[in-house]
Design an enzyme around this catalytic site. Structure first.
Site, short mmCIF file in Angstrom:
data_model
loop_
_atom_site.label_atom_id
_atom_site.label_comp_id
_atom_site.label_asym_id
_atom_site.label_seq_id
_atom_site.Cartn_x
_atom_site.Cartn_y
_atom_site.Cartn_z
N ASP A 307 -0.81 -5.37 4.90
CA ASP A 307 -1.59 -4.18 5.29
C ASP A 307 -2.64 -3.84 4.23
O ASP A 307 -2.46 -4.14 3.04
CB ASP A 307 -0.67 -2.98 5.49
CG ASP A 307 0.12 -2.65 4.22
OD1 ASP A 307 0.67 -3.58 3.61
OD2 ASP A 307 0.16 -1.47 3.83
N GLU A 308 -3.68 -3.21 4.68
CA GLU A 308 -4.67 -2.55 3.82
C GLU A 308 -5.16 -3.41 2.66
O GLU A 308 -5.36 -2.91 1.55
CB GLU A 308 -4.08 -1.24 3.25
CG GLU A 308 -3.77 -0.24 4.31
CD GLU A 308 -3.07 1.01 3.76
OE1 GLU A 308 -3.35 2.10 4.27
OE2 GLU A 308 -2.23 0.88 2.84
#
Ligand code: TNX
Length: 507
Positions: A307-308
């Site tokens: 993620d991210e």
């Protein structure tokens, strides 16, 4: 239905007969493990000691006719299913398997009530089975470290609501939380901090095994996560050769300090850190940590984050997540990644995607999730504006964040249907539902209770019960009445749940 049952069982038929009276004369017969769970639950809830020695019960025919609770695994029905029958003389819990009996016992625990005559269980027939095989809670032990006692307390709370997965987010920018003999510097140099400069901490391999064993005793599987290639600032404190310099052009500082390579990061910003993609040292690091994690983990899944990763160039990200998923598959485990990893074309077939977009998808998050299904994988649903337990429940709540359309009321946490979030995937494409609790603002078990409860009960119903609206009681109005009846049980479990004003709580 006014019985305080959450998650809603598949079928509940109240009987007109008199209730079963629970006294310390009641004998428990049948499966020893389930009898032990029942004994502890009844003791906690009522103070009564039931006789649980199944063998002596059979040996003493004098006890025939005595009021009894029988708990038996009979192999009938789908996995994790059970049947519970209560009349004036007898309670019978029959499970398809050990998990099924365990869930039948949890349902019985929710039925125990105080009456003028003492503790009673209302006469009822219940047949129950889960909708999804993966029903998870996630605890972030990286932003703030949570010790073994806290984790086991939280997993017991979750198991009582029929969750069967504990996902542990074991690494992030602020700290590395699992000791690995192949990479000892991770905990030696990168575990002693936390958000706000707190103490940090880590699990030894034995601590981790203790959590896994406690989870198993509660029919929960541990899914460990090392978050990569972003969320890895702490790795650079231990093994600088695998860490890229902080990327400060696209990150979300969240108003806190600016990260500096080689120094602990105590803010709550995201998206600045990355492993050095393509470096031989990084590949060796990833292979080492995942090999050891696989050795320590009996469950079928390893989660590798994804993620991210705003600090990782897109092509590098795709290359990294594809390779990492294949390393995990090569270790005999099923990889899980957050939905962004669906952008990579070459994930190991069968990789599971965890969707953390909104109930109404934005920014192509649903495209990313569908990509996993197209490659033979399935999706875990964690829509952030419904089941992120770290969102503030009300605007004035002292703990929690608000970025996911927050604050998130109990009604909003309840009012979504898993089958309608990511269009174009069938029921078979959904592995399950998971409620994450990120811990930027959460320091201890009281904080966990304050944010998780009562919304965790809404997530449990999404994961276990029939689709929203499919039956009369699978509605917000019914849920809100049922959950209010669980207050006394939660209180006896020691849960410090906030008495949400959206619910009328049974005193
Ligand atoms: C987003 S959800 C994150 C986490 C934060 C969380 C806070 C996800 C996969 N990443 O890094 O802790 O928001 O709600």
């Amino acid at each position: 239905m006014s019985l305080p049952l959450v998650p809603l069982p598949a079928s509940v038929t109240p009987s007109p007969g008199a209730p079963f009276l629970l006294t310390d004369d009641v004998a428990v017969t049948g499966d020893a493990d389930a009898a032990g769970v029942l004994h502890r639950l009844v003791l906690t809830r009522t103070g009564l000691h039931l006789a649980t020695d199944a063998a002596s019960e059979r040996a003493e025919p004098a006890h025939a006719g005595r009021a009894a609770i029988d708990v038996t695994v009979d192999g009938d029905g789908p996995p994790e299913s059970y049947r519970l029958a209560v009349d004036e003389h007898r309670v019978s819990i029959r499970g398809a398997d050990a998990a099924g009996v365990f869930y039948g016992v949890q349902t019985l625990g929710q039925l125990i009530a105080r009456s003028p005559d003492g503790w009673v269980v209302p006469a009822v027939d219940i047949a129950d089975q889960p909708r999804y095989e993966y029903r998870g809670v996630m605890l972030d032990v990286a932003r703030h470290f949570h010790d073994v006692a806290t984790v086991t307390a939280y997993l017991e709370r979750a198991a009582s609501l029929k969750f069967n997965v504990l996902h542990l987010h074991l690494s992030d920018d602020q700290g590395w939380r699992l000791a690995l003999s192949r990479r000892p510097e991770l905990t030696a140099r990168a575990s002693s901090s936390a958000v706000g400069g707190g103490d940090g901490g880590f699990y030894t391999a034995d601590d981790y095994r203790a959590i896994v064993a406690h989870a198993a005793a509660n029919h929960m599987t541990v899914v460990p996560e090392f978050d990569m290639p972003g969320h890895t600032h702490a790795v650079g404190l231990a093994y600088p050769e695998v860490a890229a310099a902080p990327a400060l052009d696209r990150w979300d500082a969240a108003g806190g300090p600016t990260p500096v390579a080689g120094e602990t990061y105590t803010g709550i910003g995201v998206g600045f850190s990355s492993l050095r993609i393509g470096a031989a040292a990084t590949d060796a690091f990833v292979d080492d940590i995942l090999t050891e994690l696989a050795e320590l983990t009996p469950g079928p899944y390893l989660h590798f984050g994804g993620d991210e990763a705003h600090g990782t160039p897109a092509a590098d990200f795709a290359e990294f997540v594809a390779r990492t998923s294949r390393v995990i598959a090569g270790l005999g485990k099923t990889p899980i990644a957050w939905h962004e990893a669906g952008a990579a074309g070459d994930l190991a077939p069968g990789t599971i995607g965890q969707y953390w977009g909104f109930v109404t998808p934005t920014d192509g998050a649903d495209d990313r999730a569908r990509a996993f299904v197209a490659r033979g994988g399935r999706v875990i649903l964690s829509p952030a504006d419904a089941v992120y337990l770290d969102m503030k429940p009300t605007a004035d709540a002292p703990l929690g964040l608000t970025w996911a359309n927050g604050p998130t009321s109990l009604e909003r946490a309840y009012s979504w249907e898993p089958g309608e979030v990511v269009s174009g995937i069938s029921e078979d494409g959904i592995l399950g539902v998971e409620a994450p609790l990120w811990t930027e603002t959460v320091r201890d078990l009281d904080d966990i209770d304050a944010l998780a409860f009562p919304r965790i009960a809404a997530a449990a119903e999404a994961a276990w019960s029939v689709p929203a609206g499919a039956v009369d009681d699978r509605t917000w109005e019914s849920f809100r009445a049922r959950v209010g009846g669980l207050g006394p049980l939660w209180t006896t479990f020691g849960i410090r749940f906030p008495a949400s004003p959206e619910v009328t709580w049974t005193p």
